[in-house]
Motif scaffolding. Structure first.
Motif, short mmCIF file in Angstrom:
data_model
loop_
_atom_site.label_atom_id
_atom_site.label_comp_id
_atom_site.label_asym_id
_atom_site.label_seq_id
_atom_site.Cartn_x
_atom_site.Cartn_y
_atom_site.Cartn_z
N ASN A 104 43.74 15.32 -11.07
CA ASN A 104 44.20 16.22 -11.94
C ASN A 104 44.54 17.58 -11.14
O ASN A 104 44.18 17.69 -10.15
N MET A 105 45.59 18.28 -11.81
CA MET A 105 46.19 19.52 -11.04
C MET A 105 45.06 20.46 -11.05
O MET A 105 45.18 21.18 -9.93
N LEU A 106 44.25 20.54 -11.90
CA LEU A 106 42.98 21.87 -11.86
C LEU A 106 42.10 21.49 -10.57
O LEU A 106 41.96 22.11 -9.70
N VAL A 107 41.90 20.20 -10.40
CA VAL A 107 40.80 19.83 -9.23
C VAL A 107 41.53 19.96 -7.99
O VAL A 107 41.10 20.40 -6.93
N THR A 108 42.76 19.46 -7.87
CA THR A 108 43.53 19.70 -6.72
C THR A 108 43.83 21.06 -6.38
O THR A 108 43.60 21.44 -5.17
N THR A 109 43.77 21.72 -7.34
CA THR A 109 44.39 23.55 -6.87
C THR A 109 42.92 23.85 -6.69
O THR A 109 42.94 24.49 -5.54
N TYR A 110 41.75 23.42 -7.27
CA TYR A 110 40.49 23.91 -6.63
C TYR A 110 40.16 23.68 -5.27
O TYR A 110 39.69 24.48 -4.37
N LEU A 111 40.63 22.26 -4.76
CA LEU A 111 40.42 21.89 -3.80
C LEU A 111 41.31 22.78 -2.47
O LEU A 111 40.83 22.90 -1.37
N SER A 112 42.30 22.98 -2.99
CA SER A 112 43.24 23.79 -1.94
C SER A 112 43.09 25.35 -1.82
O SER A 112 43.52 26.01 -1.07
N ALA A 113 42.33 25.86 -2.85
CA ALA A 113 42.13 27.30 -3.08
C ALA A 113 41.25 27.92 -1.89
O ALA A 113 40.06 27.36 -1.74
N LYS A 114 41.95 28.99 -1.30
CA LYS A 114 41.16 29.50 -0.30
C LYS A 114 40.19 31.03 -0.82
O LYS A 114 39.45 31.32 -0.27
N ALA A 115 40.61 31.25 -2.08
CA ALA A 115 40.15 32.37 -2.80
C ALA A 115 38.85 31.87 -3.22
O ALA A 115 38.27 30.70 -3.49
N PRO A 116 37.98 33.13 -3.49
CA PRO A 116 36.55 32.71 -4.30
C PRO A 116 36.97 32.19 -5.76
O PRO A 116 37.95 32.39 -6.36
N VAL A 117 36.05 31.28 -5.88
CA VAL A 117 35.94 30.55 -7.15
C VAL A 117 34.82 30.81 -8.17
O VAL A 117 33.72 30.90 -7.78
N PHE A 118 35.11 31.16 -9.35
CA PHE A 118 33.88 31.37 -10.40
C PHE A 118 33.96 30.29 -11.22
O PHE A 118 35.10 29.76 -11.86
N VAL A 119 32.96 29.65 -11.89
CA VAL A 119 32.71 28.61 -12.49
C VAL A 119 31.71 29.04 -13.83
O VAL A 119 30.88 29.31 -13.60
N ALA A 120 32.62 28.82 -15.08
CA ALA A 120 31.75 29.25 -16.14
C ALA A 120 31.48 28.04 -17.02
O ALA A 120 32.29 27.53 -17.63
N PRO A 121 30.41 27.13 -16.80
CA PRO A 121 29.90 25.88 -17.50
C PRO A 121 29.93 26.42 -18.84
O PRO A 121 29.69 27.10 -19.51
N ALA A 122 30.43 25.25 -19.70
CA ALA A 122 30.17 25.25 -21.32
C ALA A 122 29.93 23.81 -21.45
O ALA A 122 30.82 22.74 -21.28
N MET A 123 28.66 23.37 -22.23
CA MET A 123 28.45 22.09 -22.65
C MET A 123 27.19 22.07 -23.44
O MET A 123 26.60 23.09 -23.78
#
Ligand code: C5P
Length: 398
Positions: A104-123
Motif C-alpha cells: 500500500n501507499m503507506l508502506v511504500t512511502t515508509y520504505l522510500s523515506a530518508k527522514a526519521p520515522v516515528f511509530v506510535a503503536p495502538a492495538m
C-alpha cells in the motif's frame, strides 16, 4: 521547532485513528506542513475529507487517482519529508514495515523515506504483547525508527492494559524534542568509543571482556541520524553502524584506542566514552604462541592501561563535552560521581549490574544520568537505541 517542517502523517486502520485528526491539527498549529497518507482500512475509521480539510492537502491513499491515472510518487513524498509519523500504527502495518511488505501507499512511502520515522503503536493488549509484535517493533528499532511507546489504560475492547496510542500532545512533544536536538547536533563532530579492547598475551590469545559495543554503536547511529559527523573508535565487535556516513576506526588494544582518540579529539565537539577498556595489558606479549607442553605454568605480568577518558578530560577545552559510562555493582551513585570528577567528565551514564536488563550484551539498558553537579536522572528500562536518544538529549541540555 516544527515551523516549516514537512511531516508525513501515516494513518492506519485502528480505532485510535480518530485521534489522528487532533494530531494533524496540532502539527499544523505548530507550523508544520502535513501530508496525510492513509491505508485503505484507515478510511473505515476516519474520513479523508476530515484530514484534507485540516491539513489543506488532499489525502494520499492509492498509488493512482482512479479517474485521471495520476501517479502518486511515494519516492517524491519520501524525499519531501523531514519526518514521517505513523499514528496509529496497527500490528499489521508494523509487521509490513518490519518485513518490507509494500502493498500500500503507506508502506511504500515508509520504505522510500530518508527522514526519521516515528511509530506510535495502538492495538489491543494481547496483540501488543504477542511475540510477533514485540519482535517487529524490535526490528523497527533496529532500523533506527523511533517507537513512541503505547500507553496503558482502557482500550477499545474495554480491557485494560498497554496498547493505547499516545496522546497527540505527547507525539508532538516527541517530534519537537527530536528536531530541537537535531538542530543542536547538526554539523557537530562526535567521537564515540565502543566495544571491548583486546590486550595481547601472544599471537593467538588476549585479555578482553564481554562488551558487545551495542550501546556505543546505538549512540553513534543516533548522533549521525541527528546530523552529526560521527567517528566511532571501536574495539573488536561483530556489529556495524546502521546509519550511512558513520566513520569507523577499528582498533584492538587500549593503547591503539587512545592513539585514535587523541588524534580525533582536538576536532571533536562531543566525546562519548562507551568502550569497556581493559584495565591492564600483558607487560611483555609473546611474539610466538606460548606452548602448553612447557613444564612451568606461565606467569603473565600486567601493566596498567592508559585511561582514555581521563586523558581526554585533562585536555578538554571550553566548548568540548566529554561523557563517560560507569558500570557498577555497589555504591553506584558515589562511585560514578567520583569517576566523573576524576576524569573531568561533564556527564556520566551509570548502569548497575544489579538492574535486570542492564549491562554487557543485552539489547536493553537501565541508565542513570549524573551531571557535574551530582544531579541525577534515572531512565527506565529501555532498548539501547532509545537510551542513546535520551543520552544525546541530555548532552544537549548540559
Ligand atoms: O574507571 P572505569 O573503567 O569504571 O571508567 C569507565 C569510563 O571510563 C567509561 O566511560 C570508559 O569508556 C572510560 N575508560 C577509558 N579508558 C580506560 C578505562 C575506562 O576511557 N582505560
Amino acid at each position: 521547532m516544527l515551523e516549516g517542517k514537512h511531516i508525513i502523517l501515516g494513518i492506519t486502520g485502528g480505532i485510535a485513528a480518530y485521534k489522528s485528526a487532533m494530531l494533524a491539527r496540532l502539527l499544523i498549529k505548530a507550523g508544520a506542513e502535513v501530508q496525510v497518507v492513509m491505508t485503505p482500512s484507515a478510511k473505515e475509521f476516519i474520513t479523508p475529507v476530515t484530514l484534507s480539510a485540516l491539513t489543506g492537502k488532499p489525502v494520499v491513499s492509492e498509488f493512482f487517482t482512479a479517474n485521471t491515472g495520476e501517479w502518486h510518487s511515494h519516492v517524491d513524498l519520501g524525499l519531501w519529508a523531514d519526518a514521517m509519523v505513523i499514528a496509529p500504527a496497527t500490528a499489521c502495518t508494523i509487521g509490513k514495515m518490519a518485513s518490507g511488505v509494500a502493498d500500500n501507499m503507506l508502506v511504500t512511502t515508509y520504505l522510500s523515506a530518508k527522514a526519521p520515522v516515528f511509530v506510535a503503536p495502538a492495538m489491543d493488549l494481547d496483540m501488543m504483547a504477542h511475540p510477533s509484535t514485540v519482535r517487529n517493533l524490535a526490528t523497527l528499532r533496529s532500523y533506527g525508527n523511533h517507537i513512541i511507546e503505547a500507553a496503558s489504560g482502557e482500550l477499545a475492547s474495554h480491557l485494560t492494559g498497554k496498547g493505547r496510542m499516545q496522546e497527540p500532545e505527547v507525539i508532538v512533544a516527541e517530534l519537537e524534542r527530536f528536531f530541537a536536538s537535531t538542530s543542536q547536533l547538526a554539523g557537530k563532530k562526535v567521537l564515540v568509543t565502543a566495544g571491548p579492547t583486546y590486550e595481547k598475551i601472544d599471537p593467538v590469545r588476549f585479555i578482553g571482556n564481554y562488551s558487545s559495543g551495542k550501546m556505543g554503536y546505538a549512540i553513534a547511529d543516533e548522533a549521525a541520524r541527528r546530523g552529526a559527523e560521527v567517528t566511532i573508535v571501536s574495539g573488536p565487535v561483530s556489529i556495524k553502524p546502521t546509519v550511512p556516513g558513520v566513520r569507523v576506526v577499528n582498533v584492538e588494544s587500549a593503547r591503539q584506542m587512545l592513539a585514535a582518540c587523541e588524534e580525533a579529539f582536538s576536532q571533536t565537539d562531543i566525546a562519548i566514552m562507551c568502550a569497556a577498556v581493559a584495565d591492564y595489558a600483558p607487560a611483555n606479549p609473546a611474539d610466538r604462541k606460548i606452548k602448553r607442553e612447557k613444564e612451568d605454568v606461565p606467569v603473565i605480568n600486567l601493566v596498567k592501561n592508559p585511561d582514555i577518558a581521563a586523558t581526554l578530560g585533562a585536555r578538554k577545552q571550553p566548548g568540548q563535552s566529554l561523557v563517560g559510562f560507569a558500570l557498577e555493582t555497589d555504591n553506584e551513585h558515589a562511585n560514578a560521581l567520583d569517576k566523573l570528577r576524576r576524569k573531568n567528565l561533564d556527564m556520566i551514564a551509570l548502569n548497575s549490574l544489579r538492574d535486570a536488563g542492564a549491562g554487557f550484551g543485552t539489547d536493553t539498558n537501565v541508565i542513570t544520568l549524573i551531571d557535574a553537579t551530582g544531579a541525577e536522572t534515572r531512565l527506565p528500562l529501555m532498548p539501547k537505541t532509545e537510551a542513546a536518544a535520551c543520552i544525546l538529549d541530555a548532552i544537549n541540555n548540559l
